[in-house]
Design a protein around this motif. Sequence first.
Motif, mmCIF file in Angstrom:
data_model
loop_
_atom_site.group_PDB
_atom_site.id
_atom_site.type_symbol
_atom_site.label_atom_id
_atom_site.label_comp_id
_atom_site.label_asym_id
_atom_site.label_seq_id
_atom_site.Cartn_x
_atom_site.Cartn_y
_atom_site.Cartn_z
ATOM 1 N N SER A 81 1.122 -0.862 -0.424
ATOM 2 C CA SER A 81 -0.171 0.360 0.176
ATOM 3 C C SER A 81 0.797 1.352 -0.001
ATOM 4 C CB SER A 81 -1.222 -0.242 1.041
ATOM 5 O OG SER A 81 -1.921 -1.492 0.893
ATOM 6 N N LEU A 82 1.881 0.865 0.844
ATOM 7 C CA LEU A 82 3.182 2.674 1.155
ATOM 8 C C LEU A 82 3.719 2.290 -0.821
ATOM 9 C CD1 LEU A 82 4.896 4.693 2.151
ATOM 10 C CD2 LEU A 82 6.243 2.794 3.239
ATOM 11 N N ALA A 83 3.501 2.001 -1.316
ATOM 12 C CA ALA A 83 4.332 2.146 -2.638
ATOM 13 C C ALA A 83 3.605 2.654 -3.529
ATOM 14 C CB ALA A 83 4.475 0.480 -3.616
ATOM 15 N N ARG A 84 2.088 2.745 -3.570
ATOM 16 C CA ARG A 84 1.301 3.709 -4.262
ATOM 17 C C ARG A 84 1.744 5.133 -3.954
ATOM 18 N NH1 ARG A 84 -4.819 3.108 -2.779
ATOM 19 N NH2 ARG A 84 -4.485 3.264 -0.595
ATOM 20 N N ILE A 85 2.754 5.550 -2.619
ATOM 21 C CA ILE A 85 3.264 6.969 -2.504
ATOM 22 C C ILE A 85 4.975 6.589 -3.307
ATOM 23 C CG2 ILE A 85 3.908 8.775 -0.752
ATOM 24 C CD1 ILE A 85 2.330 7.856 1.546
ATOM 25 N N GLN A 86 4.255 8.101 -3.940
ATOM 26 C CA GLN A 86 5.597 7.897 -5.623
ATOM 27 C C GLN A 86 7.685 7.995 -4.610
ATOM 28 O OE1 GLN A 86 5.557 11.066 -8.158
ATOM 29 N NE2 GLN A 86 6.582 9.902 -9.213
ATOM 30 N N ARG A 87 7.054 9.030 -3.662
ATOM 31 C CA ARG A 87 8.768 8.958 -3.094
ATOM 32 C C ARG A 87 8.861 8.182 -2.093
ATOM 33 N NH1 ARG A 87 8.862 13.554 1.595
ATOM 34 N NH2 ARG A 87 7.430 14.528 -0.084
ATOM 35 N N PHE A 88 8.536 6.551 -1.995
ATOM 36 C CA PHE A 88 8.598 5.345 -1.525
ATOM 37 C C PHE A 88 8.558 4.109 -1.970
ATOM 38 C CE2 PHE A 88 6.913 8.091 2.175
ATOM 39 C CZ PHE A 88 8.321 7.950 3.372
ATOM 40 N N GLU A 89 7.958 4.412 -3.667
ATOM 41 C CA GLU A 89 7.790 3.622 -4.727
ATOM 42 C C GLU A 89 9.198 2.453 -4.760
ATOM 43 O OE1 GLU A 89 6.019 2.824 -8.766
ATOM 44 O OE2 GLU A 89 6.372 4.433 -7.619
ATOM 45 N N GLU A 90 9.670 3.295 -5.094
ATOM 46 C CA GLU A 90 11.352 1.753 -5.687
ATOM 47 C C GLU A 90 12.215 1.726 -4.914
ATOM 48 O OE1 GLU A 90 15.763 3.520 -7.493
ATOM 49 O OE2 GLU A 90 13.674 5.046 -7.286
ATOM 50 N N GLN A 91 12.087 2.612 -2.984
ATOM 51 C CA GLN A 91 12.333 2.328 -2.289
ATOM 52 C C GLN A 91 11.885 0.636 -0.982
ATOM 53 O OE1 GLN A 91 14.010 4.452 1.292
ATOM 54 N NE2 GLN A 91 13.112 5.767 0.092
ATOM 55 N N VAL A 92 10.421 0.709 -1.784
ATOM 56 C CA VAL A 92 9.907 -0.735 -1.308
ATOM 57 C C VAL A 92 9.949 -1.950 -1.552
ATOM 58 C CG1 VAL A 92 7.212 -1.214 -1.160
ATOM 59 C CG2 VAL A 92 7.234 0.445 -0.055
ATOM 60 N N PHE A 93 9.928 -1.716 -3.276
ATOM 61 C CA PHE A 93 9.808 -2.823 -4.376
ATOM 62 C C PHE A 93 11.525 -3.377 -3.951
ATOM 63 C CE2 PHE A 93 6.737 -0.859 -6.541
ATOM 64 C CZ PHE A 93 5.086 -1.780 -6.370
ATOM 65 N N ASP A 94 12.133 -2.150 -4.042
ATOM 66 C CA ASP A 94 13.869 -3.050 -3.362
ATOM 67 C C ASP A 94 13.963 -3.481 -2.789
ATOM 68 O OD1 ASP A 94 14.643 -1.776 -5.821
ATOM 69 O OD2 ASP A 94 15.644 0.022 -5.275
ATOM 70 N N LEU A 95 13.069 -3.585 -1.480
ATOM 71 C CA LEU A 95 12.850 -3.592 -0.320
ATOM 72 C C LEU A 95 12.721 -5.210 -0.279
ATOM 73 C CD1 LEU A 95 12.769 -4.884 3.319
ATOM 74 C CD2 LEU A 95 11.529 -3.247 3.239
ATOM 75 N N LEU A 96 11.305 -5.479 -1.501
ATOM 76 C CA LEU A 96 10.630 -6.730 -1.427
ATOM 77 C C LEU A 96 11.409 -7.759 -2.449
ATOM 78 C CD1 LEU A 96 6.741 -5.490 -1.154
ATOM 79 C CD2 LEU A 96 7.953 -6.954 0.697
#
Length: 1267
Positions: free
Chosen positions: A319-334
């Motif tokens: 859900s956090l990935a919908r916020i643009q500034r966190f998108e790349e960090q979230v998917f890298d983490l997952l």
Amino acid sequence: MSTKMEKTILSLAAERTADKLQEFLQTLNRDDLTNHLQNQAVKGRNVGAFLRAVFKGSPCSEETGTLRRHKIYSCCIELLESGTLQKEVASEIIGLLMLEAHRFPGSVLVELAKDFVNAIKEGGTLETGKSLELLPIILTALATKKENLAYGKEELNGEECKKQLINTLCSSRWNQKYVIRLTSMFKDVPLTAEEVEIVLEKVLSILCKLNLQEIPALVYQLLVVSSKGNRKNVLERMIAFFNELDKKYNDEQSGDKLLDLVTMPSNELRHVEGTIILHIVFAIKLDCELGRELLKHLKAGQQGDSSNLCPFSIALLLSLARIQRFEEQVFDLLKTSVIKSFKDLQLLQGSKFLQKLVPHRTCVSAMILEVISHSVHCWDHVTQGLVDLGFILMDSYGPKKILDGKTTETSSGLSRMPSQQACKLGARILLETFRIHEMVRQEILEQIFNRVVTRATSPISHYLDLLSDIITYAPLVLRSCSSKVTETFDFLSFLPLQTVQGLLKAVQPLLKLSMSMRDSLIIVLRKAMFASQLDARKSAVAGFLLLLKNFKVLGSLSSSQCSQAIGASQVSVDVHSRYNSVANETFCLEIIDSLRRCLGQQADVRLMLYEGFYDVLRRNSKLASSIMQTLLSQLKQFYEPKPDLLPPLKLEACILTQGDQICLQEPLDHLLCYIQHCLAWYKSRVMPTQQGDEEEEEGFYQDLDDMLESITNRMIKSELEDFELDKSADFSQNNDTGIKNNICASLVMGVCEVLIEYNFSISNFSKNKFEDVLSLFMCYKKLADILSEKAGKGRTKMAHKTNDSLLSMKFVSDLLTALFRVLLWRYTSVPTSVEESVKKEKGKSISLLCLEGLQKIVSAVQQFYQHKIPQFFKALDGTDEEADGDVSITQRTAFQIRQFQRSLLNLLSSQEEDFNSKEAVLLVTVLSSLSKLLEPSSTQFMQMLSWTSKICKENSQEDASFCKGLMNLFFSLSVLYKSPVTLLRDLSQDIHGQLGDIDEDVEVEKTDHFAMVNLKTAAPTVCLLVLGQAEKVLEEVDWLITKLKRQGIPEPPSEEASSQIASANDPTEKAVIMQLGTLLTVFHELVQTALPSGSCVDTLLKGLCKMYTTLTALVRYYLQVCRSARGIPKNMEKLVKLSGSHLTPLCYSFISYVQNKKSNNSTLTGEKKKKTAAVSTAMARVLRETKPIPNLIFAIEQYEKFLIQLSKKSKVNLMQHMKLSTSRDFKIKGNILDMVLREDGEDEDEEGTASEQEGQKKEPPRKKQKK
């Protein structure tokens, strides 16, 4: 009376000064005011003006005014809690009380706050909780008071009083009804960091006591309060809470279903979790620091055992990935978490040592799939994240293109690799999301089609597989996306053939549902058939053949030999009514007419057509007549009808000459091949079912038999001279004649293979037919020998390229069915040693060829047909499946293993001159393959391990390849039983004993743990294997140390433990220290061994560097331990002592030994002409083999650096056993540099340099000054 009093008060309040009002209020009894206020408020009358007048006439500068104001304030609070006031009246009173709170002196504020705290503690005096809105105002006002106030027996200022009140409030029990109001209250109170922690800890402790429906509101208030600080704690506790809640729910589900219904309905829990995720994401949008804390917390867990990841936290990240500034960090983490999870799983599966220490954990992939199943409960906010994650995994870990243009194969072995598993997980995420969420179906399909079209040069088989799965699941759903499919068809002419075939195979079920889609495809294929690009024409043929295979004609047989299976959902939409079948027949005949035009195109197109016709025939048997007529008419163009004319085929007509180029025009051998396949299939499957009214067709196929028989007879009679392909023919690739002869030779050999298979299939084991087969084979062999001889005489052996065999898998399997038991019997019954008089093929005896065939079959079955291993063993044993159905795979494997063990023992017990290395290596390879099928917990596995250990201990063979294979087998079995460190220690002692010490004056006592370790196998064979296993053990230890660091430091059992050194109670710590201690003894032996120059020295130096790096990691872990009250355990001290006394000094000695050895090797002798090359070679070798030395020195010094820090922290002198070496300078060999720089120097210079080198050897090491 009361009415008159109120009028008087209001009239006096309207005056400019409040003197008369104060005098009048002093004449009144305080109870009169409160009674009047209560009566008026309960009746719903406006009391705002009355209250303002009373407060105006009760200034805080006078004691009586303060007391009256306090009395009225308390009365108003009681009214608010009574629940008898109308909403408007209550709101007005609250507003007035908020404005007046700041005018109270500190002492009154303390009393009011205490009243609130006592009311909350008692729980019963608060009815509505409306008055709680005043408490934050009172506490805020109190915090501004700088004077000292009486608080109990102490004198405190306002801020300190507020802190004490908050402590008292948070230490009391809260009524569940007011938890949310109280939490909300604190957002309006200025709090210090300590107070924030106290409040949040109190609220978090109540979280588990609330009903599910109340939790979202409380979480929202928690997030608001956490903006004041302590965000990390709130996030950690919430994630842990919902993780436990999920586990509890899953446990209840797996247990008593009735209990599940009583406690927690699934949809209710998921809706609550979904709401809370939305609250958290909304809070992160307002407070970015909260998002950063969340990512930091989850990344910290990623470095350890990923315990912070759970279905709830993964859903939160998506859900956090919908916020643009966190998108790349979230998917890298997952993405990193997924691949790390698979790597950890692979590490655990390969090590019994780790399995005993680390309990089974849920894989991240299972958590993600659980999130998908939960998302059905209106979790729309995670669906887009799931889609993006699925494609990211498939893009990142899909098959890669390698240098020669081929893609990495996804065999059953490779599918166990972490990257392959991650790619499969991505596909499954997308498939499951497609099934559950209708709103993302269109997007998933669009992204798949876009990748298929735009990534033509990259491997896309995984996307085509996903598309096929989606269409198989819901072909009717995809009818709504027909426009996207037909749009993709327009690009078929520009896509690679393999992509076109995969795409059309995937969308094939849709073509049966949508006539418009089918018509669009046919238009595209007809255009492509006449395109200028060869690939486009091949794509057209592939498309038409696919249509022929899948649009069945009424009466066609279903074949178990079909190459493409049809799923249940596809069959359900394939309604074979008479109308549809008749329409299909007309449609198929039109396609065959279109395909006949391809018979005049290039050889590649024709070849594809011939092969496709055979597949079509097996799927659509009613098209046999049309297909065979087409193939026969094509064959007649190259067939000599006169029975006495030799050769029987017109090979010249198969070759096309265009200008300077000569190429194959007609693949005649393939044409014959597929004609005989079609004929054999028709005779075995169709003709037995035909009635007597189909004599005409039977006569037609009889004509084909006659033609093949005639070709056979005339090919046997033909000599190579008839084809102009005798030994005198030119087969070079440099001229037209040679190229033409090579093509003709390939055709003749192909025709021979086809005729061999044809005659074998119709032979019925008759002697005459087998003689024909042998004659054809001799023709084939003569030509093959000539080509091989010509290629051998040429300058390059690449001039002759062997064509793929045309023998079908069925023919090979029939031969192997007849010969396989013969192979096994022949090998196990006839020893190789008695075959000396038998003619050998390619230097191998018949028994050895039998064994090689067995080895390849076992490997092929294990790698590509794992699901058929039970049938394979049953066929191998010759047992009936029903009669012997209870025998396990392990038991069947063990039976086969015993046969090969006996063979190996017989070979090892033979005379040394009779020992056959190739045979022994093959036997070990077969045993290695079979041992992988044994269950590690079975007695058969232990018997195999014991047997292998005994062979290694009792047999001394000097063959390096046999030793390597046997030791690899031994290691692969050992690691599945226990850690191999003790085994490595014994082997290292044997190596040291065999090769001697680096100090020539030291005589090493030889050990005889393993007879397999001898002077010829000790190095490099066994040494490299030992170092390879040591590296794997160090990787496991590194993994455990990282896990220990992330688990945190446990508290000591008592206060006294802080003053003494603790023992290593943790089993993981104990195991790590024991592993490193034993490995240290392994390296202790090897660094004293006189290893030969080369890979052994290089690998040992790298292994030592890794050893010290791991020791440093352990020391840093204990630095972390010492920050708590714990000390370091005694066995850690022993490990440090052992490293200082038994390893570090020897490492420096070994470095000197290596450098001196390189210096000796670099001394040049010989002629002047060879001088430059010798120097260059020596320099390259020296640089390569001494490169790891500086890395090792650095690793040792880093280890000692952190040991010094640990000594200070732990108050234990760990450096007393570490002797710092003085020989730490890296010498520049001036003599070698001079020789390189003066390549044209004279002999005297060379001698001078050599003498200089000798002198330098005797000098003690010294540092060179910079010039």
